[in-house]
Design a protein around this motif. Sequence first.
Motif, short mmCIF file in Angstrom:
data_model
loop_
_atom_site.label_atom_id
_atom_site.label_comp_id
_atom_site.label_asym_id
_atom_site.label_seq_id
_atom_site.Cartn_x
_atom_site.Cartn_y
_atom_site.Cartn_z
N UNK A 569 1.72 -13.09 -1.89
CA UNK A 569 1.41 -12.96 -3.32
C UNK A 569 0.46 -11.80 -3.62
N UNK A 570 -0.27 -11.33 -2.62
CA UNK A 570 -1.17 -10.19 -2.83
C UNK A 570 -0.41 -8.91 -3.15
N UNK A 571 0.91 -8.91 -2.90
CA UNK A 571 1.73 -7.72 -3.16
C UNK A 571 2.48 -7.81 -4.49
N UNK A 572 2.17 -8.83 -5.29
CA UNK A 572 2.92 -9.06 -6.52
C UNK A 572 2.42 -8.25 -7.71
N UNK A 573 1.24 -7.64 -7.62
CA UNK A 573 0.64 -7.05 -8.82
C UNK A 573 0.86 -5.55 -8.97
N UNK A 574 1.67 -4.94 -8.11
CA UNK A 574 1.95 -3.52 -8.25
C UNK A 574 0.96 -2.60 -7.57
N UNK A 575 -0.11 -3.16 -6.99
CA UNK A 575 -1.13 -2.31 -6.39
C UNK A 575 -0.62 -1.56 -5.17
N UNK A 576 0.37 -2.12 -4.46
CA UNK A 576 0.89 -1.41 -3.30
C UNK A 576 1.53 -0.09 -3.73
N UNK A 577 2.15 -0.07 -4.88
CA UNK A 577 2.78 1.16 -5.37
C UNK A 577 1.75 2.28 -5.52
N UNK A 578 0.61 1.96 -6.15
CA UNK A 578 -0.40 3.00 -6.34
C UNK A 578 -1.00 3.43 -5.01
N UNK A 579 -1.17 2.48 -4.09
CA UNK A 579 -1.77 2.82 -2.80
C UNK A 579 -0.83 3.68 -1.97
N UNK A 580 0.45 3.34 -1.94
CA UNK A 580 1.43 4.17 -1.24
C UNK A 580 1.47 5.56 -1.86
N UNK A 581 1.42 5.63 -3.19
CA UNK A 581 1.44 6.93 -3.86
C UNK A 581 0.26 7.79 -3.43
N UNK A 582 -0.93 7.20 -3.39
CA UNK A 582 -2.12 7.97 -2.99
C UNK A 582 -2.03 8.41 -1.53
N UNK A 583 -1.55 7.53 -0.66
CA UNK A 583 -1.43 7.86 0.76
C UNK A 583 -0.47 9.02 0.98
N UNK A 584 0.71 8.94 0.37
CA UNK A 584 1.70 9.99 0.56
C UNK A 584 1.25 11.30 -0.07
N UNK A 585 0.55 11.22 -1.20
CA UNK A 585 0.07 12.44 -1.84
C UNK A 585 -0.95 13.15 -0.95
N UNK A 586 -1.85 12.39 -0.34
CA UNK A 586 -2.82 12.99 0.56
C UNK A 586 -2.13 13.69 1.73
N UNK A 587 -1.04 13.09 2.21
CA UNK A 587 -0.34 13.69 3.35
C UNK A 587 0.31 15.02 2.97
N UNK A 588 0.73 15.16 1.70
CA UNK A 588 1.29 16.46 1.31
C UNK A 588 0.22 17.54 1.29
N UNK A 589 -1.02 17.15 1.05
CA UNK A 589 -2.10 18.14 1.09
C UNK A 589 -2.35 18.62 2.51
N UNK A 590 -2.25 17.69 3.46
CA UNK A 590 -2.54 18.03 4.85
C UNK A 590 -1.35 18.65 5.56
N UNK A 591 -0.15 18.20 5.20
CA UNK A 591 1.03 18.60 5.96
C UNK A 591 1.76 19.78 5.34
#
Length: 591
Positions: A569-591
Amino acid sequence: MDQFVVIPDHEAASAVGCPPWNPTHTIAHASGRPWIRARLTSSSLTCVRAGGNTVALIGPGDPTSPALERAVANCRTAVDLDRVVTSIPGLFHVIATIGTDGVRIQGTASGVRQVFYTRYHDGWWVSDRARTLAEMTGAPLDHAALALRLLEPMPHPLGQRALWETIHTLPSDSWLHLDTRGQQRVCRWWQPPEQRNSLPTGAQEVRRALQTSVRLHLQGRTCVSSELSGGFDSTTLLFLATQERPVLAVTAESRDPLDDDRDWADLAILHSERVDHHVVAAHDVPLVYADLDQAVEPLDEPSTGIASRARVLAMTLPGRAAGADVHLTGHGGDHLFVGLATLWADMLTRHPLTAARRLAIYRGMFRWSRADMARQLLLPTSYRRWLASRSLSGTGADPMYPFLTWGLGATIPPWTTAWGTDVIREEVSRAARTTTPLASTPGRHLELDGLQDGARLVRALTDITAHAGLAMSAPFFDDRVIEAALRVRVPDRVQPHRYKPLLAEAMREVIPDILLQRTTKGVGDMAQALGLRTHADFLGKLWSESRLADRGLVDATHLRNLCANPDSPELDNGSLLTTVACELWLRTLHD
């Protein structure tokens, strides 16, 4: 991907004024030094020179006319350009020199076309991309701004903050003035229109504005593709586009057996002309979170749209294969035409009985608690107080919580570290001390905030599709379309038992009546739930070398454990979407 840089008029700037890409267009200052350098793959650059003034427009099509040239010639100061830009249809960046009054730069009121600026080499540099300025100047990452991007939803004004220190975001309702002494100031040019039009009058204005916007988006195009979900918004664009030229309509089948989008899309095709219909079979439509190992697009900020990038690209693939050079999308239609119950809360002081009846209908529709409604309606608060005390309440994750005040409370993801949580709370508290709402009433503010949030998503999706070779276009975010819709009185356009009444009335002369009778809407929840289960292994591995964890913002172990149990149920509120977005965005800066 389109991008431009506006360069100061001095020798030092000319020596370093090379953006990190090769320009396709260059316009010079009167001195001969470069003024605008742009790389445009889907937009046009139009230059109007009249009366000693120069106005450059970057966007879809060419809106120039003798009337526009006369209006530009009559400008004596940069402020005079207000009456010019408020008459131009389309979605354009405006870059102008007016006599000796310096340079004026602005985006769109919707926020789809944004402006950023920074001080560098003794001058003010301006671009449509914060990332471009950061790469040119070496600006450091703003970790507090990144932490705020973990929030869902992200309340105003937190989303207006660029992701790099020293890079400033121009408010979408304002223009930037750079005078001849090298000073800058921010001036407001746009305010939401007065709500005075009846439904018939407003419908005519909306129809004309949409027709003009679609015509500009298709101007000079050789092959047009358009999404056709079967909903009001995409059907509207399809019928307007076929008035101009043949269209390749693309429909995605749903895995949800209760989703009737395909039926309505087929009905639209049956009643349209000059349409080639391409259906993407349900098993060929990628799930949410698919192909994230290929998410290398250099976005300006993290976007939840990245989780659906494979789905979006699947919708543009038929157009790319056919050689299309524009792809229409109905994004923005929901923001403009569904209507918020909060707008009826605004009406309680002027029309108490009617407003109370409407709110009672919404309470029944959404199963709102009387106590929660009463708490919001009987204890009004200022926007600053709401931002300071309620904006992080997490109520946005509850579909049965009323939204009759300034916004839905954002959720801080449960895997955010203690330090990350402190950063978020401190930044929200700091913003609450000085910010002002987008409008004086909660409903109007929330409506404008929703448009800006939609614009952020469209900017990201446009970059994703442009990176693949076919940029999407969103005519509903045209400022003139937005103004036409917002000018209609609330009782006429916000009706609990009618779906998008203003858009339906506007399209009555364009779309067959049978297509205007739809009252359902596909939501795509199944694709997200299945995607989470199907791609749980990849999502779990994402946190093994997490850039967010390296910065102390998230607990990688907590995230790995949750992704191993995708039904949590901790994954029901949409927060994983924002976290994945931030993680992948950071990787584009480094990679």
